[in-house]
Structures are given as structure tokens and as C-alpha cells.
Scaffold this motif. Structure first.
Motif, short mmCIF file in Angstrom:
data_model
loop_
_atom_site.label_atom_id
_atom_site.label_comp_id
_atom_site.label_asym_id
_atom_site.label_seq_id
_atom_site.Cartn_x
_atom_site.Cartn_y
_atom_site.Cartn_z
N GLY A 28 0.79 -1.23 0.00
CA GLY A 28 0.00 0.00 0.00
C GLY A 28 0.82 1.27 0.00
N GLY A 29 0.22 2.31 0.57
CA GLY A 29 0.86 3.62 0.60
C GLY A 29 0.16 4.63 -0.28
N THR A 30 -0.99 4.25 -0.85
CA THR A 30 -1.73 5.15 -1.74
C THR A 30 -3.21 5.17 -1.33
N THR A 31 -3.92 6.17 -1.82
CA THR A 31 -5.37 6.26 -1.59
C THR A 31 -6.07 5.04 -2.20
N THR A 56 -2.74 -5.11 4.67
CA THR A 56 -2.10 -4.01 3.94
C THR A 56 -0.71 -3.80 4.51
N SER A 57 0.26 -3.76 3.62
CA SER A 57 1.65 -3.53 4.03
C SER A 57 2.03 -2.08 3.74
N LEU A 58 2.53 -1.41 4.77
CA LEU A 58 3.01 -0.03 4.62
C LEU A 58 4.50 0.03 4.96
N ALA A 59 5.22 0.83 4.19
CA ALA A 59 6.67 0.92 4.41
C ALA A 59 6.99 1.59 5.75
N GLY A 60 6.05 2.40 6.25
CA GLY A 60 6.26 3.05 7.55
C GLY A 60 6.98 4.38 7.44
N ARG A 61 6.93 5.00 6.24
CA ARG A 61 7.64 6.27 6.05
C ARG A 61 6.80 7.47 6.49
N THR A 62 5.47 7.38 6.31
CA THR A 62 4.61 8.53 6.60
C THR A 62 4.23 8.51 8.07
N MET A 70 3.60 -3.36 9.11
CA MET A 70 4.42 -2.16 8.94
C MET A 70 5.88 -2.54 8.73
N GLY A 71 6.54 -1.88 7.77
CA GLY A 71 7.98 -2.04 7.61
C GLY A 71 8.37 -2.94 6.45
N ARG A 72 9.66 -2.94 6.16
CA ARG A 72 10.20 -3.61 4.97
C ARG A 72 10.12 -5.12 5.09
N PHE A 73 10.24 -5.80 3.94
CA PHE A 73 10.24 -7.27 3.92
C PHE A 73 11.65 -7.84 3.87
N GLY A 74 12.59 -7.03 3.36
CA GLY A 74 13.95 -7.55 3.14
C GLY A 74 14.11 -8.07 1.72
N ALA A 108 -0.22 -2.04 -4.99
CA ALA A 108 -0.95 -0.77 -5.13
C ALA A 108 -0.06 0.35 -4.58
N THR A 109 1.24 0.22 -4.75
CA THR A 109 2.15 1.27 -4.28
C THR A 109 2.12 2.44 -5.26
N HIS A 110 2.74 3.52 -4.86
CA HIS A 110 2.82 4.73 -5.70
C HIS A 110 3.61 4.40 -6.97
N PRO A 111 3.24 5.02 -8.11
CA PRO A 111 3.96 4.71 -9.37
C PRO A 111 5.47 4.91 -9.27
N TYR A 112 5.94 5.74 -8.32
CA TYR A 112 7.39 5.98 -8.21
C TYR A 112 8.05 5.13 -7.12
N ALA A 113 7.29 4.24 -6.51
CA ALA A 113 7.90 3.26 -5.59
C ALA A 113 8.38 2.09 -6.45
N GLY A 114 9.36 2.37 -7.30
CA GLY A 114 9.75 1.42 -8.34
C GLY A 114 10.38 0.14 -7.80
N GLN A 115 11.15 0.25 -6.73
CA GLN A 115 11.83 -0.94 -6.21
C GLN A 115 10.81 -1.95 -5.67
N MET A 116 9.81 -1.42 -4.96
CA MET A 116 8.81 -2.33 -4.39
C MET A 116 8.05 -3.04 -5.51
N ILE A 170 9.15 -3.75 -8.54
CA ILE A 170 10.05 -4.76 -9.12
C ILE A 170 10.07 -6.00 -8.21
N ASN A 171 10.16 -5.75 -6.91
CA ASN A 171 10.17 -6.86 -5.95
C ASN A 171 8.88 -7.68 -6.03
N ALA A 172 7.76 -6.98 -6.23
CA ALA A 172 6.46 -7.67 -6.28
C ALA A 172 6.41 -8.64 -7.45
P1 NAP Z 1 10.65 2.04 -3.05
O1 NAP Z 1 11.82 2.91 -3.31
O2 NAP Z 1 10.05 1.30 -4.18
O3 NAP Z 1 10.95 0.99 -1.89
C1 NAP Z 1 12.15 0.93 -1.15
C2 NAP Z 1 12.00 -0.20 -0.16
O4 NAP Z 1 11.03 0.16 0.83
C3 NAP Z 1 11.48 -1.48 -0.79
O5 NAP Z 1 12.50 -2.19 -1.41
C4 NAP Z 1 10.86 -2.15 0.43
O6 NAP Z 1 11.88 -2.69 1.26
C5 NAP Z 1 10.27 -1.00 1.20
N1 NAP Z 1 8.86 -0.77 0.85
C6 NAP Z 1 8.34 0.08 -0.08
N2 NAP Z 1 7.01 0.04 -0.08
C7 NAP Z 1 6.66 -0.85 0.87
C8 NAP Z 1 5.42 -1.33 1.35
N3 NAP Z 1 4.23 -0.88 0.85
N4 NAP Z 1 5.43 -2.27 2.34
C9 NAP Z 1 6.62 -2.72 2.86
N5 NAP Z 1 7.81 -2.30 2.45
C10 NAP Z 1 7.84 -1.38 1.47
O7 NAP Z 1 9.47 2.89 -2.36
P2 NAP Z 1 9.43 4.42 -1.86
O8 NAP Z 1 9.43 5.31 -3.05
O9 NAP Z 1 10.46 4.58 -0.79
O10 NAP Z 1 7.97 4.45 -1.23
C11 NAP Z 1 7.72 3.87 0.05
C12 NAP Z 1 6.21 3.80 0.24
O11 NAP Z 1 5.65 5.12 0.16
C13 NAP Z 1 5.49 2.94 -0.77
O12 NAP Z 1 4.65 2.06 -0.09
C14 NAP Z 1 4.71 3.91 -1.63
O13 NAP Z 1 3.46 3.40 -2.02
C15 NAP Z 1 4.56 5.12 -0.73
N6 NAP Z 1 4.60 6.38 -1.50
C16 NAP Z 1 5.67 6.67 -2.28
C17 NAP Z 1 5.67 7.84 -3.04
C18 NAP Z 1 6.82 8.17 -3.98
O14 NAP Z 1 6.77 9.22 -4.64
N7 NAP Z 1 7.83 7.33 -4.11
C19 NAP Z 1 4.59 8.73 -2.97
C20 NAP Z 1 3.50 8.40 -2.12
C21 NAP Z 1 3.52 7.23 -1.39
P3 NAP Z 1 12.32 -4.24 1.21
O15 NAP Z 1 12.94 -4.43 -0.14
O16 NAP Z 1 13.26 -4.39 2.34
O17 NAP Z 1 11.07 -5.06 1.36
#
Ligand code: NAP
Length: 243
Positions: free
Chosen positions: A7-10, A28-34, A46-50, A70-78, A80-82
Motif C-alpha cells: 500500500g501507501g496510496t489512496t 495491507t503492508s506499509l513501508a512506515g515512512r509517513t 508495517m515495515g520492509r520485507f527484506g 498498489a504502491t505509488h507509481p514511483y515506488a519502483g523498487q517495491m 520490481i520486488n512484487a
Molecule cells: P521504493 O523505493 O520502491 O521501496 C524501497 C523499499 O522500501 C522497498 O525495497 C521495500 O523494502 C520498502 N517498501 C516500499 N514500499 C513498501 C510497502 N508498501 N510495504 C513494505 N515495504 C515497502 O518505495 P518508496 O518510493 O520509498 O515508497 C515507500 C512507500 O511510500 C510505498 O509504499 C509507496 O506506495 C509510498 N509512497 C511513495 C511515493 C513516492 O513518490 N515514491 C509517494 C507516495 C507514497 P524491502 O525491499 O526491504 O522489502
């Protein structure tokens, strides 16, 4: 059905609420950034999977039957992992991702691949509205021949240099307000990610009306998946025998 939503999106929240309402077991899995996110119905993780091994192991151990990215379009790493974890575990994947914006008729965007390229694309003396978040801010701040209005939801940890001004605010944004903001600050360039959706689209319409140049950072590439762009389509995909 037991469903894991990344997750992480509306849209992720709306999908979780609908699936829980339909009687599914949803995590729902959240990265825990917000700080203080609006939480969906159902269970939370909550938190990363590794990385890919961690997510694959979790899918198996938790007995997940469907994975929704359903992550944000710019959460590219997540994303790819999915794809990789779905392939490794055999758990089917649906990607729910907003459709990208397209330029208005007659509007031209400079499309770039990164914040570094976006910063390089600005001409000397530009006054740019930056709407690209915290990541890559340093790339722009290095352009001391430009001025920046940096709009973010939460202030970055470090103060900005003198040629940048910070505003913190939260979407949705209205067209009249976006036009007023750009006029007040003499904006010549808008730098944006192609996030899609309606909440922040007004800046593009405002830019088109004011002849503000748009520098658009394109989306990352995630790999093939069954992709839909609305919550309704995701529900249909989950209800059918997706492959
Ligand atoms: P990212 O660069 O694709 O992810 C970096 C790492 O964070 C991933 O490899 C994963 O760690 C962990 N991670 C990301 N999303 C996760 C989730 N939903 N649940 C558990 N672990 C997660 O992502 P990011 O750009 O840092 O975004 C982090 C979160 O913020 C996402 O969930 C995204 O939907 C939300 N978000 C991002 C943006 C943006 O502009 N990037 C905007 C709004 C919301 P591991 O590999 O260790 O599992």
C-alpha cells in the motif's frame, strides 16, 4: 481469499476497504515512512520485507493467495520486488496503478528520466515549482542560477538554501489556487513526477494556461504484471482467474 496489498496510496486504502467489506482477509503492508497515515480496514503490516527473498518468504509463510501491488507509481523498487516475488512464490499478482497524465492538446513536456536530468533541463534564471518530493532535492539545489519553490507534504530534515523557498501543504489542489500560486511566485517551470490521478492534476492545467514549461520525470519500469488502473478493475481482476 487471503490478500496482501502493498500500500501507501489512496487507491490501496480504498481497495482494502472494499475487499474487507466483501469478507476477504486483507493485510495491507506499509513501508512506515509517513507519520500518522490514514489506515485502511483489515490487518496491517508495517515495515520492509527484506527484498525479493523476504517478500517471497512472507507470501509463502502467511499463506497469501493474491498479491496486489498498489504502491505509488514511483515506488519502483517495491514494484520490481512484487513481480519477482510473485514469480518465485507462485502467488498471483495484480498491479493497481493510476494511469499516467498526458500533455494537454498543444502542450509540450520535457520528459526526463531522473531528478538529475530534470535539474539539468532547467535554463539559467528559471523559477521552478518543484513538486517531486524529498528525493533528489540536492540535484536541484545545486542549480544556484535558478530559484525554487519547493512544495512538499512534510518539510525535509535539512533547511533549504537561500535560492529556495519551502511550502508545506497537502493535496487535493484546485486549479484557481494553482494558478494564483504560480503567478504569485513568477513560476516559469513546473517539475513533476507523472503520478497520475486527480488530486494533484490541477498544476498541469495551470501550467498549460500560464504557458509555464513542464519538466516531467517519467515513471520507473517495473516488469510485466496484470495491470489495472482503477479500484473497480482491481476487484474484477481479483475475482477472476488472473494469470
Ligand atoms: P521504493 O523505493 O520502491 O521501496 C524501497 C523499499 O522500501 C522497498 O525495497 C521495500 O523494502 C520498502 N517498501 C516500499 N514500499 C513498501 C510497502 N508498501 N510495504 C513494505 N515495504 C515497502 O518505495 P518508496 O518510493 O520509498 O515508497 C515507500 C512507500 O511510500 C510505498 O509504499 C509507496 O506506495 C509510498 N509512497 C511513495 C511515493 C513516492 O513518490 N515514491 C509517494 C507516495 C507514497 P524491502 O525491499 O526491504 O522489502
Amino acid at each position: 481469499m487471503k490478500i496482501l496489498i502493498l500500500g501507501g496510496t489512496t487507491e490501496a486504502r480504498e481497495l482494502a476497504n472494499r475487499l474487507v467489506g466483501d469478507g476477504h482477509d486483507v493485510i495491507t503492508s506499509l513501508a512506515g515512512r509517513t507519520q500518522d497515515p490514514i489506515l485502511p480496514k483489515g490487518r496491517l503490516r508495517m515495515g520492509r520485507f527484506g527484498g525479493i527473498p523476504g517478500l517471497s518468504a512472507y507470501l509463502r509463510a502467511a499463506g497469501i493467495e493474491r498479491l496486489v501491488d498498489a504502491t505509488h507509481p514511483y515506488a519502483g523498487q517495491m514494484s520490481i520486488n512484487a513481480v519477482a516475488a510473485s514469480n518465485a512464490s507462485g502467488v498471483r499478482l495484480v498491479r493497481l496503478m493510476r494511469a499516467p497524465w498526458v500533455p494537454a492538446p498543444g502542450q509540450h513536456w520535457t520528459v526526463v528520466g531522473s531528478t538529475r536530468e530534470a535539474a539539468d533541463a532547467l535554463p539559467s534564471n528559471a523559477t521552478a515549482l518543484l513538486t517531486t518530493g524529498h528525493a533528489g532535492l540536492d540535484d536541484f539545489m545545486g542549480r544556484e542560477d535558478c530559484r525554487f519553490l519547493v512544495r512538499v507534504i512534510e518539510a525535509p530534515p535539512e533547511p533549504l538554501p537561500a535560492h529556495a523557498e519551502l511550502i508545506t501543504s497537502r493535496p487535493p489542489y484546485q486549479l484557481a489556487d494553482e494558478i494564483a500560486l504560480m503567478q504569485r511566485h513568477g513560476i516559469t517551470h513546473l517539475v513533476s513526477k507523472n503520478s497520475g490521478g486527480g488530486q494533484t492534476a490541477a498544476k498541469l492545467e495551470a501550467a498549460a494556461q500560464l504557458s509555464v514549461r513542464v519538466v516531467m520525470i517519467e515513471r520507473p519500469i517495473y516488469g510485466p504484471a496484470h495491470e489495472v488502473d482503477t479500484v473497480e478493475a482491481a476487484l474484477n481482476a481479483l475475482g477472476s482467474d488472473i494469470s
